[in-house]
Write a protein that holds these residues in place. Structure first.
Motif, PDB file in Angstrom:
ATOM      1  N   TYR A   1       0.851  -1.186   0.000  1.00  0.00           N
ATOM      2  CA  TYR A   1       0.000   0.000   0.000  1.00  0.00           C
ATOM      3  C   TYR A   1       0.892   1.244   0.000  1.00  0.00           C
ATOM      4  O   TYR A   1       1.828   1.345   0.795  1.00  0.00           O
TER       5      TYR A   1
ATOM      6  N   TRP B   1      -2.391  -6.523   8.934  1.00  0.00           N
ATOM      7  CA  TRP B   1      -2.437  -5.233   8.234  1.00  0.00           C
ATOM      8  C   TRP B   1      -3.012  -4.147   9.139  1.00  0.00           C
ATOM      9  O   TRP B   1      -2.450  -3.055   9.246  1.00  0.00           O
ATOM     10  N   HIS B   2      -4.122  -4.464   9.792  1.00  0.00           N
ATOM     11  CA  HIS B   2      -4.739  -3.505  10.725  1.00  0.00           C
ATOM     12  C   HIS B   2      -3.785  -3.179  11.875  1.00  0.00           C
ATOM     13  O   HIS B   2      -3.657  -2.017  12.284  1.00  0.00           O
TER      14      HIS B   2
ATOM     15  N   ILE C   1      -1.026  -0.793  10.701  1.00  0.00           N
ATOM     16  CA  ILE C   1      -1.477   0.589  10.527  1.00  0.00           C
ATOM     17  C   ILE C   1      -1.759   1.271  11.867  1.00  0.00           C
ATOM     18  O   ILE C   1      -1.363   2.414  12.098  1.00  0.00           O
ATOM     19  N   ASN C   2      -2.436   0.569  12.756  1.00  0.00           N
ATOM     20  CA  ASN C   2      -2.961   1.193  13.977  1.00  0.00           C
ATOM     21  C   ASN C   2      -2.066   1.081  15.201  1.00  0.00           C
ATOM     22  O   ASN C   2      -2.180   1.896  16.122  1.00  0.00           O
TER      23      ASN C   2
ATOM     24  N   ALA D   1       2.958   1.196  13.350  1.00  0.00           N
ATOM     25  CA  ALA D   1       3.528   2.312  12.589  1.00  0.00           C
ATOM     26  C   ALA D   1       3.587   3.595  13.407  1.00  0.00           C
ATOM     27  O   ALA D   1       2.655   3.933  14.135  1.00  0.00           O
TER      28      ALA D   1
ATOM     29  N   PRO E   1       1.550   5.590   8.385  1.00  0.00           N
ATOM     30  CA  PRO E   1       0.970   4.286   8.729  1.00  0.00           C
ATOM     31  C   PRO E   1       0.314   3.546   7.566  1.00  0.00           C
ATOM     32  O   PRO E   1       0.303   2.308   7.547  1.00  0.00           O
ATOM     33  N   LYS E   2      -0.255   4.279   6.594  1.00  0.00           N
ATOM     34  CA  LYS E   2      -0.957   3.619   5.489  1.00  0.00           C
ATOM     35  C   LYS E   2      -0.030   3.286   4.321  1.00  0.00           C
ATOM     36  O   LYS E   2      -0.474   2.791   3.292  1.00  0.00           O
TER      37      LYS E   2
ATOM     38  N   ILE F   1       2.422   0.693   3.672  1.00  0.00           N
ATOM     39  CA  ILE F   1       2.728  -0.557   4.374  1.00  0.00           C
ATOM     40  C   ILE F   1       2.764  -1.732   3.395  1.00  0.00           C
ATOM     41  O   ILE F   1       2.036  -1.748   2.400  1.00  0.00           O
TER      42      ILE F   1
ATOM     43  N   THR G   1       6.784  -1.437   7.712  1.00  0.00           N
ATOM     44  CA  THR G   1       6.118  -0.195   8.072  1.00  0.00           C
ATOM     45  C   THR G   1       7.148   0.896   8.359  1.00  0.00           C
ATOM     46  O   THR G   1       8.343   0.684   8.196  1.00  0.00           O
TER      47      THR G   1
END
Length: 376
Positions: free
Chosen positions: A79, A248-249, A252-253, A256, A260-261, A263, A279
């Motif tokens: 991403y 993945w979640h 990001i959350n 990172a 964060p997005k 990745i 990340t």
């Protein structure tokens, strides 16, 4: 005087020996500095409109790719943040680009594109990898010491106004021969710090012995490599795609700290394989994290957060970002582009200086012979 003569001899002949390598590395380096910016402009498939929608998880991206390419295997999804497509690595010579908001396959691009060709030249001089790597590495090693010997040759004998002007200024109104000399001498001096940095970071990537030596001198102690393995005894029946989405979640959350997005998430091929999450991709650095496929716990093989690293490990982590000029974003990239261009010009201007001296010496020799055998 003896030292200066030896230094001048080394600078000349080692410069001639490594000249072609330095020219190629300099020109290809100029192009690669702005690779991402050029790709962003020249590749419309890099962009996607969110229109208020959320990013789809990796499982949905994989599903979309397999619908279009049913006989392929998806290895990872990268991403690139909001309003960009994701690029999917499959067992093929092409990279698949997918809209992360609609799961639509946007493009399939051949891996062997222009920038890949340029990279092959920068890394291997378009030679077989085993041969090209060594030539590039040792060419960079020679160039590093040529910069130091060049500084010794540049150093003025006297620090009066005339010598300072010759050392720090290009005499644009002079003849081409003098301008060429100034381009080699003056620009070589002004670019020397960044040029040394480029050569040093290049050597860090070229030779393991150099990398390990710098790591040791910086206070680091090499530890045995830890393999990232998932514990298959904990939850062996876990559905892999569900866990990849959860990884993945988590990336990001929770994991990172920067972008964060932006990745990368991998798809494990067997139950013992960890889920790889890349990340904190910013300024040419990144963080490799390995998650247990079943528990999603961070495994010991993972990198620490950048600011938690010791000095020696930090040098290794930022080395690539420094080498490509990404460590300071656009201003640094522009500076590194200019210096890389100067580095590419140094063997050319240096060769012209040597060739001019050879021509002058031959003319002088012919004149002496002519005068010697002239009838009285």
């Amino acid at each position: 005087m003896t030292f200066k003569k030896i230094n001048a001899w080394v600078h000349l002949w080692f410069g001639i020996a490594s000249g072609i390598v330095v020219v190629i590395l300099g020109i290809t380096g100029c192009i690669l500095v702005f690779e991402q910016e050029i790709r962003s402009i020249s590749s419309p498939w890099f962009h996607a409109e969110s229109n208020g929608k959320a990013l789809l998880p990796p499982s949905k991206i994989q599903e979309a790719v397999l619908r279009s390419l049913p006989h392929k295997e998806v290895h990872s999804v990268w991403y690139h943040g909001e309003n960009h497509t994701v690029h999917v690595t499959v067992n093929s010579d092409s990279t698949v680009y997918v809209d992360p908001y609609t799961a639509k396959v946007v493009a399939m691009v051949d891996h062997e594109d222009f920038f890949h060709i340029v990279e092959e030249g920068h890394f291997y001089l378009w030679l077989p990898k085993e041969i090209g790597e060594q030539i590039v590495g040792w060419g960079t090693f020679i160039f590093f010491f040529l910069l130091i010997s060049g500084l010794i040759l540049w150093w003025p004998k006297r620090w009066n106004k005339k010598s300072r002007d010759q050392a720090f200024k290009i005499k644009w109104k002079a003849r081409f021969k003098r301008i060429n000399y100034d381009l080699h001498n003056v620009l070589g001096f002004y670019s020397i710090i960044i040029a040394l940095l480029l050569a040093f970071t290049g050597l860090m990537m070229s030779f393991q012995w150099f990398n390990k030596g710098v790591f040791w001198m910086s206070g680091g102690i090499d530890q045995p490599r830890i393999e990232a393995i998932s514990d298959t005894l904990s939850m062996p029946q876990t559905k892999m795609l569900v866990q990849v989405d959860k990884a993945w979640h988590k990336g990001i959350n929770q994991l990172a700290e920067h972008n964060p997005k932006d990745i990368i998430v991998s798809f494990p091929e067997k139950a013992s394989e960890a889920i790889y999450v890349c990340t904190d991709m910013f300024s040419g650095t990144w963080r490799d994290v390995y998650l247990d496929q079943h528990t999603l716990e961070v495994l010991p093989a993972s990198n620490k957060k950048l600011l938690d690293e010791n000095f020696a490990a930090l040098i290794r982590r930022v080395n690539y970002g420094v080498h490509v000029g990404a460590i300071g974003d656009l201003p640094t990239k522009i500076l590194f582009f200019i210096v890389s261009l100067i580095c590419a010009s140094l063997p050319i201007t240096g060769f012209y200086i040597w060739w001019g001296k050879q021509r002058k010496s031959r003319k002088k020799g012919r004149k002496i012979i002519k005068n010697t055998y002239q009838p009285a």
